[in-house]
Design an enzyme around this catalytic site. Sequence first.
Site, PDB file in Angstrom:
ATOM      1  N   ASP A  66       0.811  -1.219   0.000  1.00  0.00           N
ATOM      2  CA  ASP A  66       0.000   0.000   0.000  1.00  0.00           C
ATOM      3  C   ASP A  66       0.845   1.270   0.000  1.00  0.00           C
ATOM      4  OD1 ASP A  66       0.944  -0.419   2.571  1.00  0.00           O
ATOM      5  OD2 ASP A  66      -1.022  -0.759   3.448  1.00  0.00           O
ATOM      6  N   ASN A 135      -7.831  -2.087  13.889  1.00  0.00           N
ATOM      7  CA  ASN A 135      -9.245  -2.328  13.563  1.00  0.00           C
ATOM      8  C   ASN A 135      -9.412  -3.582  12.689  1.00  0.00           C
ATOM      9  OD1 ASN A 135      -8.190  -1.454  11.162  1.00  0.00           O
ATOM     10  ND2 ASN A 135      -9.714   0.152  10.794  1.00  0.00           N
ATOM     11  N   HIS A 137      -7.578  -4.323   9.994  1.00  0.00           N
ATOM     12  CA  HIS A 137      -7.237  -4.194   8.578  1.00  0.00           C
ATOM     13  C   HIS A 137      -5.928  -4.906   8.252  1.00  0.00           C
ATOM     14  CE1 HIS A 137      -4.986  -0.091   9.218  1.00  0.00           C
ATOM     15  NE2 HIS A 137      -4.094  -1.036   9.071  1.00  0.00           N
ATOM     16  N   GLU A 142      -9.728  -1.532   4.886  1.00  0.00           N
ATOM     17  CA  GLU A 142     -10.472  -1.115   6.072  1.00  0.00           C
ATOM     18  C   GLU A 142     -11.797  -1.870   6.155  1.00  0.00           C
ATOM     19  OE1 GLU A 142      -8.877   0.606   8.097  1.00  0.00           O
ATOM     20  OE2 GLU A 142      -8.459   2.647   7.467  1.00  0.00           O
TER      21      GLU A 142
HETATM   22  C1  GLP Z   1      -0.776   0.057   8.677  1.00  0.00           C
HETATM   23  C2  GLP Z   1      -0.382  -0.454   7.287  1.00  0.00           C
HETATM   24  C3  GLP Z   1      -0.219  -1.927   7.295  1.00  0.00           C
HETATM   25  C4  GLP Z   1       0.487  -2.293   8.577  1.00  0.00           C
HETATM   26  C5  GLP Z   1      -0.485  -2.151   9.721  1.00  0.00           C
HETATM   27  C6  GLP Z   1       0.131  -2.336  11.100  1.00  0.00           C
HETATM   28  O1  GLP Z   1      -1.784   0.991   8.657  1.00  0.00           O
HETATM   29  N1  GLP Z   1      -1.212  -0.077   6.197  1.00  0.00           N
HETATM   30  O2  GLP Z   1       0.469  -2.359   6.142  1.00  0.00           O
HETATM   31  O3  GLP Z   1       0.934  -3.624   8.522  1.00  0.00           O
HETATM   32  O4  GLP Z   1      -1.182  -0.940   9.610  1.00  0.00           O
HETATM   33  O5  GLP Z   1       0.980  -1.275  11.426  1.00  0.00           O
HETATM   34  P1  GLP Z   1       2.012  -1.319  12.618  1.00  0.00           P
HETATM   35  O6  GLP Z   1       2.962  -2.440  12.306  1.00  0.00           O
HETATM   36  O7  GLP Z   1       2.699   0.008  12.606  1.00  0.00           O
HETATM   37  O8  GLP Z   1       1.252  -1.591  13.865  1.00  0.00           O
END
Ligand code: GLP
Length: 243
Positions: A66, A135, A137, A142
């Site tokens: 992404d 959440n 995702h 989302e």
């Molecule tokens: C983000 C990204 C994801 C990521 C996830 C967890 O928003 N879009 O690709 O894996 O949420 O993030 P984090 O590892 O900082 O908790």
Amino acid sequence: MEADAVAVASWVAERLLRACHGRRPLGLATGRTMEPVYAALAERWAALPDGERVALRQGWQSFNLDEYVGLAASDPRSFRAFIDQHLAAPLALDPARLKLPDGAATDPQAEAARYAAELAAAGGVGLQLLGLGLNGHVGFNEPPCAADARCRCLPLSEATRRQNAGAFGGDPALVPERAITLGLAEILAAEEILLVVTGAAKADILRRVLEEPPSGALPASWLLQHRAVTVIADRAAAPWVQG
Ligand code: GLP
């Protein structure tokens, strides 16, 4: 399960290194969970014989999940900047071999379609690395999100903008309102999936993902229907697991 985030990172790095030899591109994620993973991969990479490193560099192919819409590749808060800093630079990879959607494209929906076509032309993802949003995702899919949702541009939820505000000076309002993400369809088409979850803040959502029936309300829950999915967590994220 592993004891802590360092042990998880080491386990995942080992799997990634093996997958680098695969035929299909790697599917990569960004976020705080991945920072120790890429650091552990860089350590192993440095210990490889020179010839093997050269061969792996020449064959490198990866597609990130992404990117924020509205951030140029040169913006330090972009996922392009993250992957260049945490992976391309330490492994001395050609950044052009690490693909991401272009967050600065004038037509983000068309860019999502172009990116999906580029991934399809490369044969689809081999090993897909995933973090977990608070959440539920994965990528930026989302809730609610169908299992057949494809690569697209979509609005980010307030919860996600709060979760990711750290990179934007702590202000959720500065987090871009939209992102381009691979969909559950492309993610579930990977040969193998690794969902990496660390830290106590993820314990509640991980438990729900594992215990509730798969549904669009929890996008990560669709992953459990994949034939080759591994959930790797540390003790803090899965305190109910014995042993
Ligand atoms: C983000 C990204 C994801 C990521 C996830 C967890 O928003 N879009 O690709 O894996 O949420 O993030 P984090 O590892 O900082 O908790």
